[in-house]
Scaffold this active site. Structure first.
Site, short mmCIF file in Angstrom:
data_model
loop_
_atom_site.label_atom_id
_atom_site.label_comp_id
_atom_site.label_asym_id
_atom_site.label_seq_id
_atom_site.Cartn_x
_atom_site.Cartn_y
_atom_site.Cartn_z
N SER A 192 0.83 -1.21 0.00
CA SER A 192 0.00 0.00 0.00
C SER A 192 0.86 1.25 0.00
CB SER A 192 -0.91 0.00 1.24
OG SER A 192 -1.65 1.20 1.35
N CYS A 193 0.29 2.36 -0.47
CA CYS A 193 0.86 3.70 -0.29
C CYS A 193 -0.33 4.65 -0.19
CB CYS A 193 1.83 4.05 -1.41
SG CYS A 193 1.08 4.27 -3.04
N ALA A 194 -0.15 5.91 -0.53
CA ALA A 194 -1.27 6.85 -0.48
C ALA A 194 -2.18 6.72 -1.69
CB ALA A 194 -0.76 8.29 -0.37
N THR A 222 -4.33 4.34 0.81
CA THR A 222 -5.05 4.98 1.92
C THR A 222 -6.22 5.83 1.41
OG1 THR A 222 -3.47 6.84 1.88
CG2 THR A 222 -3.03 5.03 3.42
#
Length: 363
Positions: A192-194, A222
């Site tokens: 995951s990241c933003a 996110t």
């Protein structure tokens, strides 16, 4: 070599020509960070006007490099260009009309780096990188599946807000830390990241390195989590620790796997110093280890450039287009291998310098 004009300004058409001619060129956006946001339209290095005079030498090491300052159309760039000229910058100019003039040109003009999302989406499509949605992740967790979420942003970004239960492992640290963070080869891994960029590269890095685990990226990270009504967890709730002997052994195999089709010159310290002193070519000496490792011990003249961040926004550090980039790492070379694997696919000229720093371990 292309010569600059004798005046202190150039128009957008001239900048367009400079961007396309292949000679070294730095384009610096002098607007404030809040205005520039995540990326300038030109993928420039953003050095705000109130910081420029004190910081530009770090980003443009040779004062003879063509350097174009661009502002919001308010004349700030021309004023700063005059000041830098007085300080010995021999090829410094301002772009007439600034960013508004660039945008008003209406052309699809060449910039610098491939935009992060464009590049990573192309990687995903080309490689068929598996993807997991927030709904699918939630269902896996509710079903009691063995699944780990790894957030590949910097640790400060991770602490600001991440998918609950995620573990913070910046992208360049993945190979070095993976065996400790995910010791079971049957565990499902969701990166995951933003949004998308660093999650896709993180997932594909693990796949290219040959990990046995099923790996995917979390679609929109996110942002998708909060859009679905979820709350983010804050703080450094779970991050990597010092690499164990087991992890270091596994790292060597994974570095060999991800580097199998890559070919980068390995240089020694004397060569790096010669390159950095070359009056006719710009060379960046970028230490891709963690900032803490850099602070504890680093090579004179090198810059701290955390590998995961360099992957996502290279143009924020590498201001001179056409420069050589030397990636500095410890002898294991895990961070340098990951960064080189992706940056060379984006057109950067890469060399590696592996130095006997102490064993990696600090957070």
């Amino acid at each position: 070599m292309t010569t600059t004009t004798s005046t202190s300004t150039i128009d957008v058409a001239t900048l367009h020509a400079w961007l396309a001619d292949g000679d070294e060129l730095a384009v610096i956006d002098v607007r404030d960070r809040a205005t520039v946001g995540y990326a300038s339209p030109l993928f420039t290095t953003n050095l705000p006007a109130d910081e420029l005079l004190d910081t530009i030498d770090r980003f443009v090491p040779r004062r003879v490099v063509r350097t174009a300052l661009i502002d919001g159309g308010d004349g700030t760039a021309e004023r700063l260009a005059a000041q830098l000229s007085e300080r010995g910058w021999t090829r410094i100019v301002a772009v007439e009309g600034g960013i508004p003039a660039w945008l008003a040109s209406g052309e699809r003009l060449p910039t610098f780096d491939v935009p992060g999302n464009d590049f990573t989406l192309a990687v995903s499509q080309e490689q068929g990188t598996p993807v997991t949605t927030v709904a699918e992740l939630t269902a896996l967790r509710e079903a009691g599946e063995d699944v780990v979420v790894i957030d590949t942003r910097t640790l400060p970004e991770f602490a600001d807000g991440h998918v609950p239960g995620a573990i913070g492992v910046p992208g360049a640290e993945l190979l070095l830390r993976f065996a400790d963070v995910v010791p079971d080869p049957s565990t499902r891994v969701v990166v995951s990241c933003a949004g998308l960029a660093r999650a896709i590269l993180g997932a594909q890095t693990l796949i290219d390195a040959g990990v046995a685990n099923p790996v995917s990226f979390l679609y929109d990270g996110t942002r998708a989590w909060t859009d679905a009504g979820g709350e983010l967890e804050t703080g450094a709730t779970a991050v990597y620790d010092a690499a164990s002997a087991t992890a270091l052994a596994a790292t060597s195999e994974r570095v060999a796997a991800i580097s199998a089709d890559d070919s980068f010159p390995r240089i020694d310290l004397a060569t790096a110093e010669d390159w950095a002193a070359d009056p006719d070519r710009t060379t960046y000496l970028l230490d891709v280890r963690t900032p803490e490792e850099y602070a504890a011990d680093h090579l004179l003249g090198s810059l701290s450039s955390e590998g995961g961040q360099l992957l996502g926004v290279a143009y924020r550090t590498i201001a001179v287009r056409g420069a050589r980039v030397v990636l500095i790492d410890d002898l294991l070379g895990a961070r340098a291998a990951v960064v080189a694997h992706w940056l060379q696919r984006r057109g950067f000229e890469i060399a590696l310098l592996l130095h006997p720093f102490p064993r990696p371990g600090s957070k």
